[in-house]
Design a protein around this motif. Structure first.
Motif, PDB file in Angstrom:
ATOM      1  N   PRO A 142     -21.924 -55.992  57.334  1.00  0.00           N
ATOM      2  CA  PRO A 142     -20.752 -56.773  57.730  1.00  0.00           C
ATOM      3  C   PRO A 142     -19.815 -57.063  56.555  1.00  0.00           C
ATOM      4  N   HIS A 143     -20.279 -56.820  55.340  1.00  0.00           N
ATOM      5  CA  HIS A 143     -19.452 -57.062  54.155  1.00  0.00           C
ATOM      6  C   HIS A 143     -18.966 -55.766  53.515  1.00  0.00           C
ATOM      7  N   ALA A 144     -19.155 -54.663  54.191  1.00  0.00           N
ATOM      8  CA  ALA A 144     -18.780 -53.377  53.597  1.00  0.00           C
ATOM      9  C   ALA A 144     -17.294 -53.306  53.282  1.00  0.00           C
ATOM     10  N   ASP A 145     -16.458 -53.852  54.164  1.00  0.00           N
ATOM     11  CA  ASP A 145     -15.022 -53.770  53.944  1.00  0.00           C
ATOM     12  C   ASP A 145     -14.532 -54.671  52.820  1.00  0.00           C
ATOM     13  N   ALA A 146     -15.395 -55.553  52.342  1.00  0.00           N
ATOM     14  CA  ALA A 146     -14.992 -56.422  51.242  1.00  0.00           C
ATOM     15  C   ALA A 146     -14.954 -55.666  49.924  1.00  0.00           C
ATOM     16  N   PHE A 147     -15.673 -54.566  49.835  1.00  0.00           N
ATOM     17  CA  PHE A 147     -15.773 -53.829  48.574  1.00  0.00           C
ATOM     18  C   PHE A 147     -14.981 -52.533  48.634  1.00  0.00           C
ATOM     19  N   ASP A 148     -14.512 -52.117  47.469  1.00  0.00           N
ATOM     20  CA  ASP A 148     -13.635 -50.951  47.340  1.00  0.00           C
ATOM     21  C   ASP A 148     -14.493 -49.762  46.915  1.00  0.00           C
ATOM     22  N   VAL A 149     -15.057 -49.062  47.904  1.00  0.00           N
ATOM     23  CA  VAL A 149     -16.037 -48.009  47.650  1.00  0.00           C
ATOM     24  C   VAL A 149     -15.540 -46.677  48.202  1.00  0.00           C
ATOM     25  N   ASP A 150     -15.683 -45.627  47.422  1.00  0.00           N
ATOM     26  CA  ASP A 150     -15.371 -44.270  47.873  1.00  0.00           C
ATOM     27  C   ASP A 150     -16.661 -43.636  48.385  1.00  0.00           C
TER      28      ASP A 150
END
Length: 802
Positions: free
Chosen positions: A125-133
């Motif tokens: 649920p917090h995946a969109d909080a981080f800037d990951v490629d």
């Protein structure tokens, strides 16, 4: 549209602030206990370092691991209530530092969001909080923590499954649901996770998450997303809503995707609370005027003060000394500042931030130039400021393109092909390029070039441009009039938790520009008796730091030298220390303490230099406290502030000493017993307290900025301005002034030095709040006005204006 969790806010602006470093060993309850001292000192608001939960043991608080409460280790909610109550009962305010750009991930178990990301990957649920490629690694987050390969770690037993977690030495990582079955070894389990443990050396080029600069343990968060903003700011907004905080200091806005939009949202959420941004401006670069902020945290003001106290006549001799040492020791590299930083920035783009450049390349639309990564790195190296804020600042991109074509004609076609994309405010590449340019600037300039440009260490300070050696009084006045007109509530500062050298270290180093020939002789003598590191320019940097901070504890000198030399990355490096060089370096330092000939020479030179340094210190302090803007006193800076680069500048402060000294200074003032200008720093405490009190208690005296005329043979040695009733007079270039009267170069300036020089003020009854002496105004002789201190602060005599 107002954020739903916001509330109307009664707008206040501080008249001054006092910065406190809140930490487990000095928590919010401790902060509350010193508010009485800060109030008596004259400070208006208490300025707190970050107080959200941070990594266990963190002394700085910028590695935030949660956003739902005040950090228990820093005193928790009761502590914040205590310091707010102590301040508000006295009519004071609270300014709180916040960190919107990144979170701490050094220990995954301490950060619930990061732990969830590692355990569930893109389903978190917090995946969109981080800037990951995610695409780069087939859906796995790459973590650079291993000393070798993952196979080697598993074979050696260093990688293991234990207590329902994957562990590598002290590191703990969660396991994805269903990823462990009977008999599965650690390597197999690892291969089933949403993360991939890799050698730490792969971070430079292969990382797939955005960091704070090049710090692997600080992961960028996407605060531009509404849900992320709300989750990370609900507690902060509550502090404002509930009256626990009156203003906010925003750390590193340049790392955000859209700083202007962020500030709009923050203003709406807080009801327009007082907000400052930690923004470094290059040269004449203005702060974006449309931003909803009250200004910067003051590095631009610091640079103005430093340079008006530097003698421009010393530049050529210091340049010659630098050239001689480079030639003697065979240190290659450009001495022109702009060529130097082009090289260091390009080195950063090709080195520790290579992963960011490659991510930009991957984001480019097809077809893209075959040498796109090279062209992007060159544009980043040539970018003249920290970042643009498209559509504003397009001229900076164009300037970078012109310079890139000059440096690399072979990339001209690729640069031209990239420009339309990089200039499009809505394009993801353009947005990310703006976030990346600031990283390259910070690491290439502040953290590398500042340690290579060593002719005068006081010029290589955060926010400063070392290519500007000095400014005259007229230029100083012009800059302050612009500040008063455009950003009257912007902060001014002399020392912070990020400065490379404390304010009084720089003030003493400034004196060297007045005596470059004497400095050259002393440096040669110190190198002859203590030895050389083998790096001539670094010898200059090292001895300037030691002299500027002397008396300096041995361990502090060693710690500074190690960090400074490795940051410079010339003779040694963080990732590959040169043992022979560092051994010589530490031997040189030890000889300063252990070899009588070195110690005696050092003590004698500092004794000769110190009075002029103290004069500069008092001038710098009074200028900073009375110029346009909101002056901040960094913790402990009411006495001599002789810290070096962090963490040295975050050392504990003896507030009991400062409280006792302030009582003594106040009592002595009432008796007419004024403190001397000496190593006790009581004179600085007097200047600081009187200026802060006047600024806070008689704000009507600080409503404009008018340069005052100084006339006479020594006029160039004074700076004077009228703030709307309060008149500041400060001495500059004290060595040259003392020599006018035939005094010793570092002797106290006597009346003969000023001769017939006068400052022209309005004819009215005035009192110098530093000495209590009264004047009738008009043409005031500086020999009389500055007979006790090198500074004066005049105000309408309260007894005459009742």
């Amino acid at each position: 549209m107002r954020e739903p969790f916001g509330a109307p806010h009664r707008r206040r602006e501080p008249r001054s602030t006092y910065r406190l470093q809140v930490r487990p060993s000095f928590d919010l309850h401790e902060a509350a206990s010193v508010v009485d001292h800060l109030d008596r000192l004259g400070a208006d608001w208490v300025y707190l370092s970050p107080i959200l939960p941070s990594r266990a043991g963190s002394d700085h608080g910028y590695d935030v691991v949660g956003h739902d409460r005040v950090d228990d280790a820093r005193g928790g909610e009761p502590g914040l209530e205590a310091v707010a109550d102590a301040a508000h009962r006295r009519g004071r305010g609270i300014l709180v530092d916040i960190v919107p750009n990144h979170v701490g991930v050094a220990d995954a178990a301490q950060n619930p969001w990061w732990w969830s990301l590692l355990q569930l990957g893109r389903e978190s649920p917090h995946a969109d909080a981080f800037d990951v490629d995610w695409a780069l690694t087939g859906g796995r987050l790459r973590l650079p923590v291993l000393g070798g390969t993952v196979e080697e770690a598993a074979a050696d037993g260093d990688l293991r499954v234990e207590h329902g977690e994957l562990r590598y030495f002290e590191h703990r990582f969660p396991l994805a649901p269903g990823s462990v079955d009977d008999g599965a070894d650690a390597l197999t389990v690892h291969d089933r996770q949403h993360y991939e443990l890799v050698n730490w050396q792969r971070a430079d080029a292969e990382l797939n998450y955005r960091r704070f600069f090049a710090v692997n343990e600080l992961a960028g968060v996407r605060v531009e997303r509404t849900e992320v903003f709300r989750a990370t700011h609900a507690e902060i907004v509550r502090w404002v809503r509930d009256g626990l905080a009156d203003g906010i200091r925003v750390d590193h806005p340049d790392g955000l995707a859209a700083p202007g939009d962020y500030l709009d949202r923050l203003a709406e959420a807080t009801g327009g609370a007082y907000v400052l941004v930690e923004k470094i401006l290059e040269g004449d670069e203005p702060l974006p005027p449309h931003w909803r902020t009250d200004g910067t945290t003051g590095y631009d003001a610091l640079a103005d003060i430093d340079r008006v106290l530097v003698d421009p006549a010393g530049e050529a001799a210091l340049d010659a000394l630098d050239a001689r040492l480079r030639a003697e020791t065979g240190i290659d590299g450009p001495t022109d500042w702009h060529e130097l930083i082009h090289g260091t920035k390009r080195g950063i783009a090709d080195g520790i931030l290579r992963s960011e450049v490659l991510r930009l390349e991957r984001m480019l639309p097809e077809p893209r130039p075959a040498d796109a990564a090279d062209a992007l790195a060159e544009l980043l190296a040539c970018f003249p400021v920290y970042r643009s804020y498209l559509p504003g600042g397009r001229k900076h991109l164009d300037a970078a393109a012109r310079l890139a074509r000059e440096h690399r004609p072979d990339l001209a076609a690729s640069v031209d092909a990239l420009l339309p994309v990089l200039a499009d405010p809505a394009h993801p590449v353009a947005i990310r390029f703006q976030q990346t340019s600031g990283m390259v600037m910070a690491k290439g300039v502040e953290d590398t070039a500042f340690y290579r440009c060593t002719r005068l260490g006081s010029l290589t300070e955060v926010g400063g441009d070392p290519s500007e050696f000095a400014i005259d009084v007229d230029a100083f006045h012009a800059r302050q009039m612009r500040r008063h007109s455009a950003w009257p509530h912007s902060m001014t500062t002399l020392s912070t938790h990020d400065t490379k050298r404390g304010e009084d270290v720089r003030a003493r180093i400034d004196v060297l520009a007045e005596v470059p020939e004497r400095w050259s002789i002393e440096l040669d003598g110190l190198r002859a008796t203590a030895g050389s590191t083998g790096d001539g320019p670094f010898d200059v940097l090292l001895w300037q730091a030691i002299i500027g901070a002397w008396p300096l504890e041995r361990e502090r000198a060693h710690a500074y030298a190690e960090k400074a030399s490795r940051e410079a990355s010339v003779s040694t490096h963080w990732t590959a220390p040169d043992e022979a060089f560092e051994r010589r370096m530490h031997e040189v330092i030890d000889r300063a303490y252990d070899v009588p000939a070195v110690r005696e020479r050092l003590d004698a030179f500092v004794a000769w230099l110190a009075p002029a340094g103290w004069s500069n210190s008092l001038s710098a302090k009074l200028l900073q406290l009375t110029m346009p803007g909101v002056p901040d006193v960094y913790q402990g800076g009411e006495l001599w502030e002789t810290s070096l680069v962090d963490p040295d500048n975050r050392r504990p402060v003896d507030f009991d000493l400062r409280r006792r000294m302030l009582r003594e200074v106040d009592a002595g003032f009432e008796r007419g017993d004024l403190p001397s200008v000496d190593e006790s720093a009581a004179a600085k405490l007097l200047v600081t307290s009187r200026a802060l009190r006047l600024r806070r208690d008689r704000p009507g005296l600080f409503t404009r900025y008018t340069p005052l005329e100084v006339a006479g043979a020594a006029a160039r040695h004074a700076i004077a301005f009228d703030r709307g009733g309060a008149v500041t007079v400060a001495t500059r270039l004290p060595v040259g002034l003392a020599e006018r009267a035939g005094a010793g170069p570092a002797a106290s300036v006597g009346p003969d030095a000023w001769g017939d020089t006068v400052v022209l003020v309005k004819r009215m009854p005035l009192q110098d709040v530093l000495t209590g002496r009264r004047f009738d105004g008009g043409a005031i002789r500086l020999a009389e006005l500055l007979a006790t201190y090198p500074v004066a602060l005049l105000a309408p005599d309260p007894e005459e204006t009742r």
